[in-house]
Design an enzyme around this catalytic site. Structure first.
Site, PDB file in Angstrom:
ATOM      1  N   HIS A 195       5.182 -12.930   2.494  1.00 46.30           N
ATOM      2  CA  HIS A 195       5.305 -11.498   2.759  1.00 46.30           C
ATOM      3  C   HIS A 195       4.063 -10.724   2.332  1.00 46.30           C
ATOM      4  CE1 HIS A 195       7.553  -7.501   2.432  1.00 46.30           C
ATOM      5  NE2 HIS A 195       7.823  -7.923   3.650  1.00 46.30           N
ATOM      6  N   LYS A 233       0.269  -9.107   2.206  1.00 45.38           N
ATOM      7  CA  LYS A 233      -0.685  -8.547   3.167  1.00 45.38           C
ATOM      8  C   LYS A 233      -2.013  -8.357   2.434  1.00 45.38           C
ATOM      9  CE  LYS A 233       3.524  -7.038   4.712  1.00 45.38           C
ATOM     10  NZ  LYS A 233       4.774  -7.002   3.949  1.00 45.38           N
ATOM     11  N   ASP A 259     -16.083 -11.347   2.727  1.00 41.60           N
ATOM     12  CA  ASP A 259     -17.336 -11.697   2.049  1.00 41.60           C
ATOM     13  C   ASP A 259     -17.220 -11.626   0.529  1.00 41.60           C
ATOM     14  OD1 ASP A 259     -18.614 -12.245   4.399  1.00 41.60           O
ATOM     15  OD2 ASP A 259     -19.635 -10.312   4.547  1.00 41.60           O
ATOM     16  N   HIS A 263       8.218   2.334   4.981  1.00 37.55           N
ATOM     17  CA  HIS A 263       7.891   0.924   4.773  1.00 37.55           C
ATOM     18  C   HIS A 263       7.067   0.721   3.506  1.00 37.55           C
ATOM     19  CE1 HIS A 263       6.165  -3.118   5.982  1.00 37.55           C
ATOM     20  NE2 HIS A 263       7.440  -3.262   6.315  1.00 37.55           N
ATOM     21  N   LYS A 272       5.636   0.450  -0.430  1.00 37.33           N
ATOM     22  CA  LYS A 272       6.016  -0.239  -1.664  1.00 37.33           C
ATOM     23  C   LYS A 272       5.022   0.199  -2.733  1.00 37.33           C
ATOM     24  CE  LYS A 272       6.510  -3.348   1.996  1.00 37.33           C
ATOM     25  NZ  LYS A 272       7.773  -2.889   2.487  1.00 37.33           N
ATOM     26  N   ASP A 307       3.311   8.331 -15.111  1.00 35.89           N
ATOM     27  CA  ASP A 307       2.460   9.278 -15.839  1.00 35.89           C
ATOM     28  C   ASP A 307       1.251   9.653 -14.994  1.00 35.89           C
ATOM     29  OD1 ASP A 307       4.324   9.256 -17.860  1.00 35.89           O
ATOM     30  OD2 ASP A 307       3.285   7.747 -19.045  1.00 35.89           O
TER      31      ASP A 307
END
Length: 420
Positions: free
Chosen positions: A134, A136, A141, A313, A315, A320
């Protein structure tokens, strides 16, 4: 024409665990840029790939054959043809509809394509639902890295319509890129060489940095071996130290009791805790499950917003004025107990403020706020459904443990017409 596709058939790190089960600490001196939605993310990633000189490492859960996917394919082919080493690690479920022709074009150009746990359909239905890749991540380089929740698909662009997703990623330049590069190499099965700035740590450093220096970044991840709870523990640790504010925006919210307790306890001691949830979900069960927790949190002062403009979608979270996290991990049983995930923790006041302003505008302009004292309605039905949903979701990871697990291995496959 054969299509060479490497299949990663595993829900754990590959066999050489010592080389690949790594723990990363805080790296200072990084420049972090928040990228909101595909409009900000894709141009940055594609431009970095277009000027790549040596290497492109890519991991994604979803790659579709749409305008974003075709542009990515063209860029990767061009890079490979000019001598850049290109490795694309794709999930067998999320990328399960890619055509043989699409993969063939990549392979013929020299792109190394890896498919995580592919499976043929049974009676027209894909069965490889659980223990997904899952993450991404893109590293170019070994000098610039991208990580977040955005897949390579057109539904992350506003012109997709009402179902376009609201999501976040970050671009990182600086010493932390070496850790992301090291991690991506190790997880893809490529040879990992020790270089300056790549450090293995036998003892896990605290998720909370003590330095006041900005630009601190730490890579954390979960697997199904030694890092099962790292992301959840980072949230718990940060919330336990929260003093003024905590904002969590998460698409699929159904965490374990320990994390729920820290959210509630933070609100009890006066921290302004805000949760941004899906109000227009792409998975109805996700909204139903999250709402089972509302009364528990609302009664102790947690403010809950439901984002209603389009599917959420994201996350991301902030605590603080200087702690933030961005990545692929939701706060639900799939992400916290089954999937392979990766987040970055960030200690940087300017980034924290930028993320806070973005989430605050989202909550103010596009969300409905749940009333602190909700009127009981259909209470017996809600109690029955809530009980069933709660216990199914809580025991879901254990139930999936009954399913066959794969032996960790990298297996090169050549098939003239492989159905992925």
């Amino acid at each position: 024409m054969n299509v060479a596709v490497e299949h990663i058939a595993t829900d754990q790190p590959p066999d050489d665990a010592k080389a690949r089960d790594l723990d990363y600490g805080w790296q200072s001196g990084n420049r972090i840029e928040l990228l909101e939605n595909g409009e900000a993310y894709f141009p940055k990633v594609f431009e970095a790939m277009r000027v790549a000189q040596r290497e492109i490492l890519l991991e994604t859960f979803i790659l579709f054959e749409d305008k974003v996917g075709f542009e990515l394919k063209a860029i990767l082919i061009d890079a490979a043809q000019r001598g850049v080493k290109v490795v694309a690690s794709l999930d067998g479920f999320g990328c399960g509809e890619l055509s043989t022709a699409f993969l063939r074009e990549l392979a013929e150009a020299g792109v190394v394509v890896q498919m995580f746990d592919p499976a043929s359909k049974t009676l027209g239905i894909r069965t490889n639902w659980f223990r997904r890749l899952h993450r991404k991540i893109v590293v170019v380089d070994a000098s610039v890295a991208f990580i977040g929740g955005i897949n390579f698909s057109a539904d992350h662009l506003g012109d997709f319509g009402p179902e376009a997703k609201q999501d976040y990623a970050v671009q990182i330049v600086g010493p932390a890129v070496a850790d992301l590069h090291h991690f991506a190499l190790a997880q893809s099965g490529r040879q990992v060489r020790t270089r300056r700035g790549w450090r293995r740590r036998e003892q896990r450093p605290t998720p909370w940095a003590t330095s006041d220096e900005n630009g601190l970044v730490r890579l954390i991840y979960r697997d199904n071996v030694q890092h099962r709870d790292d992301i959840e523990e980072a949230y718990i640790h940060a919330l336990s130290k929260a003093r003024t504010r905590a904002v969590i925006a998460n698409a699929y919210f159904f965490p374990g009791y320990r994390l729920l307790r820290e959210i509630r306890n933070a609100a009890r001691r006066g921290v302004h805790v805000q949760l941004i949830m899906q109000g227009q979900p792409d998975v109805l069960l996700a909204k139903l499950a999250a709402r089972m927790l509302y009364d528990y949190l609302l009664k102790d002062g947690v403010v809950i917003h439901e984002y209603c403009q389009r599917p959420l979608h994201g996350k991301v979270a902030l605590i603080d004025d200087d702690w933030s996290t961005v990545g692929s991990s939701n706060l639900d049983p799939l992400s916290l107990a089954l999937n392979l995930e990766a987040n970055v923790l960030i200690r940087d006041r300017a980034f924290n403020q930028q993320l806070y302003e973005s989430l605050e505008a989202l909550a103010r302009d596009h969300c409905q706020t749940m009333p602190a004292k909700r009127k009981p309605r259909l209470w017996l039905w809600r109690l029955t459904v809530g009980f069933l949903v709660f216990h199914v979701m809580r025991h879901f990871p254990a139930l999936t443990g009954w399913l066959p697990a794969h032996k960790p291995r990298l297996k090169p496959i050549e098939s003239p017409a492989h159905d992925v």
